[in-house]
Design a protein around this motif. Structure first.
Motif, PDB file in Angstrom:
ATOM      1  N   ARG A  39     -44.397   5.347 105.528  1.00  0.00           N
ATOM      2  CA  ARG A  39     -45.482   4.893 106.421  1.00  0.00           C
ATOM      3  C   ARG A  39     -46.345   6.061 106.871  1.00  0.00           C
ATOM      4  N   ARG A  40     -45.729   7.222 107.077  1.00  0.00           N
ATOM      5  CA  ARG A  40     -46.471   8.357 107.636  1.00  0.00           C
ATOM      6  C   ARG A  40     -47.072   9.253 106.567  1.00  0.00           C
ATOM      7  N   GLY A  41     -47.016   8.847 105.315  1.00  0.00           N
ATOM      8  CA  GLY A  41     -47.679   9.613 104.251  1.00  0.00           C
ATOM      9  C   GLY A  41     -46.922  10.859 103.835  1.00  0.00           C
ATOM     10  N   ILE A  42     -45.678  11.021 104.295  1.00  0.00           N
ATOM     11  CA  ILE A  42     -44.893  12.185 103.854  1.00  0.00           C
ATOM     12  C   ILE A  42     -44.498  11.956 102.392  1.00  0.00           C
ATOM     13  N   VAL A  43     -44.139  10.723 102.063  1.00  0.00           N
ATOM     14  CA  VAL A  43     -44.049  10.345 100.639  1.00  0.00           C
ATOM     15  C   VAL A  43     -45.474   9.947 100.260  1.00  0.00           C
ATOM     16  N   PHE A  44     -46.125  10.783  99.454  1.00  0.00           N
ATOM     17  CA  PHE A  44     -47.573  10.585  99.260  1.00  0.00           C
ATOM     18  C   PHE A  44     -47.959  10.148  97.844  1.00  0.00           C
ATOM     19  N   GLY A  45     -47.035  10.257  96.885  1.00  0.00           N
ATOM     20  CA  GLY A  45     -47.418   9.924  95.518  1.00  0.00           C
ATOM     21  C   GLY A  45     -46.276   9.288  94.752  1.00  0.00           C
ATOM     22  N   HIS A  46     -46.593   8.723  93.599  1.00  0.00           N
ATOM     23  CA  HIS A  46     -45.540   8.107  92.768  1.00  0.00           C
ATOM     24  C   HIS A  46     -45.976   8.015  91.317  1.00  0.00           C
ATOM     25  N   ARG A  47     -44.988   7.866  90.471  1.00  0.00           N
ATOM     26  CA  ARG A  47     -45.214   7.426  89.092  1.00  0.00           C
ATOM     27  C   ARG A  47     -44.391   6.164  88.882  1.00  0.00           C
ATOM     28  N   ASP A  48     -45.014   5.128  88.417  1.00  0.00           N
ATOM     29  CA  ASP A  48     -44.320   3.877  88.046  1.00  0.00           C
ATOM     30  C   ASP A  48     -43.380   3.341  89.119  1.00  0.00           C
ATOM     31  N   TYR A  49     -43.785   3.424  90.372  1.00  0.00           N
ATOM     32  CA  TYR A  49     -42.904   2.906  91.424  1.00  0.00           C
ATOM     33  C   TYR A  49     -42.823   1.378  91.386  1.00  0.00           C
ATOM     34  N   ASP A  50     -43.808   0.756  90.723  1.00  0.00           N
ATOM     35  CA  ASP A  50     -43.803  -0.714  90.619  1.00  0.00           C
ATOM     36  C   ASP A  50     -42.475  -1.226  90.053  1.00  0.00           C
ATOM     37  N   ARG A  51     -41.912  -0.443  89.116  1.00  0.00           N
ATOM     38  CA  ARG A  51     -40.629  -0.862  88.513  1.00  0.00           C
ATOM     39  C   ARG A  51     -39.517  -0.927  89.549  1.00  0.00           C
ATOM     40  N   ILE A  52     -39.552   0.035  90.455  1.00  0.00           N
ATOM     41  CA  ILE A  52     -38.515   0.068  91.497  1.00  0.00           C
ATOM     42  C   ILE A  52     -38.748  -1.085  92.480  1.00  0.00           C
ATOM     43  N   TYR A 231     -31.226   5.130  72.926  1.00  0.00           N
ATOM     44  CA  TYR A 231     -30.533   4.764  74.172  1.00  0.00           C
ATOM     45  C   TYR A 231     -31.211   3.613  74.946  1.00  0.00           C
ATOM     46  N   GLY A 232     -32.423   3.249  74.550  1.00  0.00           N
ATOM     47  CA  GLY A 232     -33.156   2.200  75.281  1.00  0.00           C
ATOM     48  C   GLY A 232     -33.636   2.645  76.656  1.00  0.00           C
ATOM     49  N   PHE A 233     -33.806   3.949  76.855  1.00  0.00           N
ATOM     50  CA  PHE A 233     -34.183   4.455  78.186  1.00  0.00           C
ATOM     51  C   PHE A 233     -35.454   3.787  78.726  1.00  0.00           C
ATOM     52  N   ILE A 234     -35.430   3.458  79.992  1.00  0.00           N
ATOM     53  CA  ILE A 234     -36.651   3.066  80.714  1.00  0.00           C
ATOM     54  C   ILE A 234     -37.193   4.351  81.335  1.00  0.00           C
ATOM     55  N   LEU A 235     -38.488   4.630  81.164  1.00  0.00           N
ATOM     56  CA  LEU A 235     -39.027   5.895  81.698  1.00  0.00           C
ATOM     57  C   LEU A 235     -38.753   5.970  83.199  1.00  0.00           C
ATOM     58  N   PRO A 236     -38.165   7.066  83.658  1.00  0.00           N
ATOM     59  CA  PRO A 236     -37.860   7.139  85.092  1.00  0.00           C
ATOM     60  C   PRO A 236     -39.124   7.182  85.960  1.00  0.00           C
ATOM     61  N   SER A 237     -39.035   6.539  87.113  1.00  0.00           N
ATOM     62  CA  SER A 237     -40.112   6.587  88.107  1.00  0.00           C
ATOM     63  C   SER A 237     -39.864   7.787  89.014  1.00  0.00           C
ATOM     64  N   SER A 238     -40.877   8.156  89.773  1.00  0.00           N
ATOM     65  CA  SER A 238     -40.694   9.265  90.720  1.00  0.00           C
ATOM     66  C   SER A 238     -41.530   9.025  91.968  1.00  0.00           C
ATOM     67  N   THR A 239     -41.087   9.614  93.064  1.00  0.00           N
ATOM     68  CA  THR A 239     -41.953   9.673  94.249  1.00  0.00           C
ATOM     69  C   THR A 239     -42.078  11.139  94.641  1.00  0.00           C
ATOM     70  N   TYR A 240     -43.153  11.465  95.341  1.00  0.00           N
ATOM     71  CA  TYR A 240     -43.459  12.859  95.708  1.00  0.00           C
ATOM     72  C   TYR A 240     -43.604  12.950  97.221  1.00  0.00           C
ATOM     73  N   HIS A 241     -42.870  13.904  97.805  1.00  0.00           N
ATOM     74  CA  HIS A 241     -42.998  14.092  99.250  1.00  0.00           C
ATOM     75  C   HIS A 241     -43.549  15.476  99.542  1.00  0.00           C
ATOM     76  N   ARG A 242     -44.261  15.562 100.632  1.00  0.00           N
ATOM     77  CA  ARG A 242     -44.749  16.878 101.020  1.00  0.00           C
ATOM     78  C   ARG A 242     -43.645  17.615 101.772  1.00  0.00           C
ATOM     79  N   PHE A 243     -43.819  18.924 101.911  1.00  0.00           N
ATOM     80  CA  PHE A 243     -42.787  19.742 102.553  1.00  0.00           C
ATOM     81  C   PHE A 243     -43.154  20.045 103.988  1.00  0.00           C
ATOM     82  N   MET A 244     -42.123  20.155 104.802  1.00  0.00           N
ATOM     83  CA  MET A 244     -42.346  20.570 106.181  1.00  0.00           C
ATOM     84  C   MET A 244     -42.715  22.057 106.194  1.00  0.00           C
ATOM     85  N   GLY A 245     -43.693  22.413 107.007  1.00  0.00           N
ATOM     86  CA  GLY A 245     -44.105  23.815 107.080  1.00  0.00           C
ATOM     87  C   GLY A 245     -43.069  24.668 107.815  1.00  0.00           C
ATOM     88  N   GLY A 246     -43.193  25.986 107.685  1.00  0.00           N
ATOM     89  CA  GLY A 246     -42.289  26.899 108.372  1.00  0.00           C
ATOM     90  C   GLY A 246     -42.633  27.012 109.855  1.00  0.00           C
TER      91      GLY A 246
END
Ligand code: SF4
Length: 364
Positions: A39-52, A231-246
């Motif tokens: 919700r807060r945009g810390i997870v900001f990106g994805h690949r193929d999240y629709d599958r999940i 193996y019949g692999f389904i391409l893995p999906s991914s999500t991307y989160h930003r990092f907390m600053g120092g």
């Protein structure tokens, strides 16, 4: 102008535009009860999240893979991974947590015994203290060096990967060690092995990562495609989160102790670090009242954004009062220091208890 979640994402938009990662905001409305990190945009990106999402909606089987690198102390920035895993655990996902001791050896020269100790004392104890029950049947924690299924798969996958390809992705040269070159293939096998027949066969798999890990994801998806027939692999999906600053500016890193609050810090140490952290406040109170603070450039605000899990409206109010100059940094810091001290009082208790059981997680 008022966007408590989005403004710090700009630096990551490159990844979205250049490499085909999609903005997470596109799928957010379809996520049933999204986590606060989503919700807060810390997870900001994805690949193929629709599958999940499809798997979540239909209640079908899916896997989550996210590794831990046992090379330093666990800090509060790492907590975000645990928070994501807890969310997936509630949804019934099967969770795989490889401990990257082979990578720690090849990239950092850390021997397996030391990796094992760091993994148990820092990460496994930390994950348990933060509320992830690693003894559950749907959660698998393993050392790469002890997982023969992963090692065998890596060797087969390596048959269709060549040096030029790895050089283009990772910048390897003629003096790169063989172990270092092989480490990414082990990671690819970590991600793909939940889809082997022995573990239930092909299924959607998601890998939550930081943007710096995207080369591994691209390589994994390429290799999965090459072995789809076998193996019949389904391409893995991914999500991307930003990092907390120092805490002192720059990145939060285990190798810069003042930049991070470690899970093993005492409540007093954690509180003190917050009191000394960099804020987005103005030089004087007068200026702060006139111009407002800059929460986008404030580690205090970021601490709340990442770790105050409960209330979005409360956080929005802090953001707005900071921006309009009605909230001063002294008061804001006091409140946050208090919040962190209480959090660490509980965490320290749980961590102490977890330390006595953490070793058993790797025996199962
Ligand atoms: Fe940061 Fe709070 Fe100061 Fe705003 S008021 S700059 S959020 S410490």
């Amino acid at each position: 102008m008022i966007d408590p979640w989005g403004s710090a994402n700009l630096e990551y938009m490159d990844l979205i535009e250049k490499f085909g990662v999609r903005p997470f905001s596109e799928v957010l409305d379809d996520v049933p009860e999204p986590s606060w990190l989503m919700r807060r945009g810390i997870v900001f990106g994805h690949r193929d999240y629709d599958r999940i999402l499809e798997a979540i909606r239909s209640g079908s089987d899916f896997a989550v893979v996210t590794g831990m690198m046992p090379s330093g102390r666990m800090h509060i920035g790492h907590k975000m991974i645990v928070d994501q895993l807890r969310w997936y655990d509630k949804l019934g996902a099967e969770i795989f947590i490889p401990i990257a001791d082979m990578e720690a050896y090849s990239a950092r020269g850390i021997d397996f015994e030391t990796s094992r100790r760091i993994a148990i004392e820092e990460y496994i104890a930390g994950y348990i203290a933060l509320g992830l029950d690693l003894t559950k049947d749907n959660i698998h924690v393993y050392l790469q060096s002890e997982n023969l299924m992963v090692e065998d798969l890596a060797y087969v996958l390596a048959g269709k990967v060549n040096f030029n390809e790895l050089r283009a992705i990772y910048g390897f040269t003629g003096s790169t060690s063989m172990a270092h070159m092989y480490a990414p293939i082990i990671q690819v096998a970590d991600i793909l092995h939940p889809q082997l027949e022995e573990l239930g066969g092909p299924r959607p798999t998601v890998v939550p990562v930081g943007p710096d890990q995207d080369p591994h994801i691209r390589l994994t998806r390429d290799i999965a495609g090459r072995f789809r027939e076998k193996y019949g692999f389904i391409l893995p999906s991914s999500t991307y989160h930003r990092f907390m600053g120092g805490l002192t500016g720059g990145k939060m890193s285990s190798s810069r102790p003042k930049s991070a609050i470690f899970l093993s810090d005492t409540p007093e140490e954690a509180e003190e670090k917050i009191r000394n952290a960099k804020t987005g406040g103005r030089e004087t109170l007068k200026e702060q009242r006139e111009l407002g603070g800059v929460p986008e450039d404030c580690i205090i605000y970021e601490t709340l954004l990442y770790h105050m899990s409960g209330s979005d409206p409360e956080l929005e109010e802090i953001y707005e009062s900071c921006r309009n100059g009605t909230l001063m940094c002294g008061e804001c810091k006091n409140n946050t220091a208090e919040f962190i001290r209480k959090f660490f009082e509980e965490l320290s208790r749980k961590r102490k208890k977890a330390l006595s059981t953490a070793g058993r997680v790797l025996e199962g």
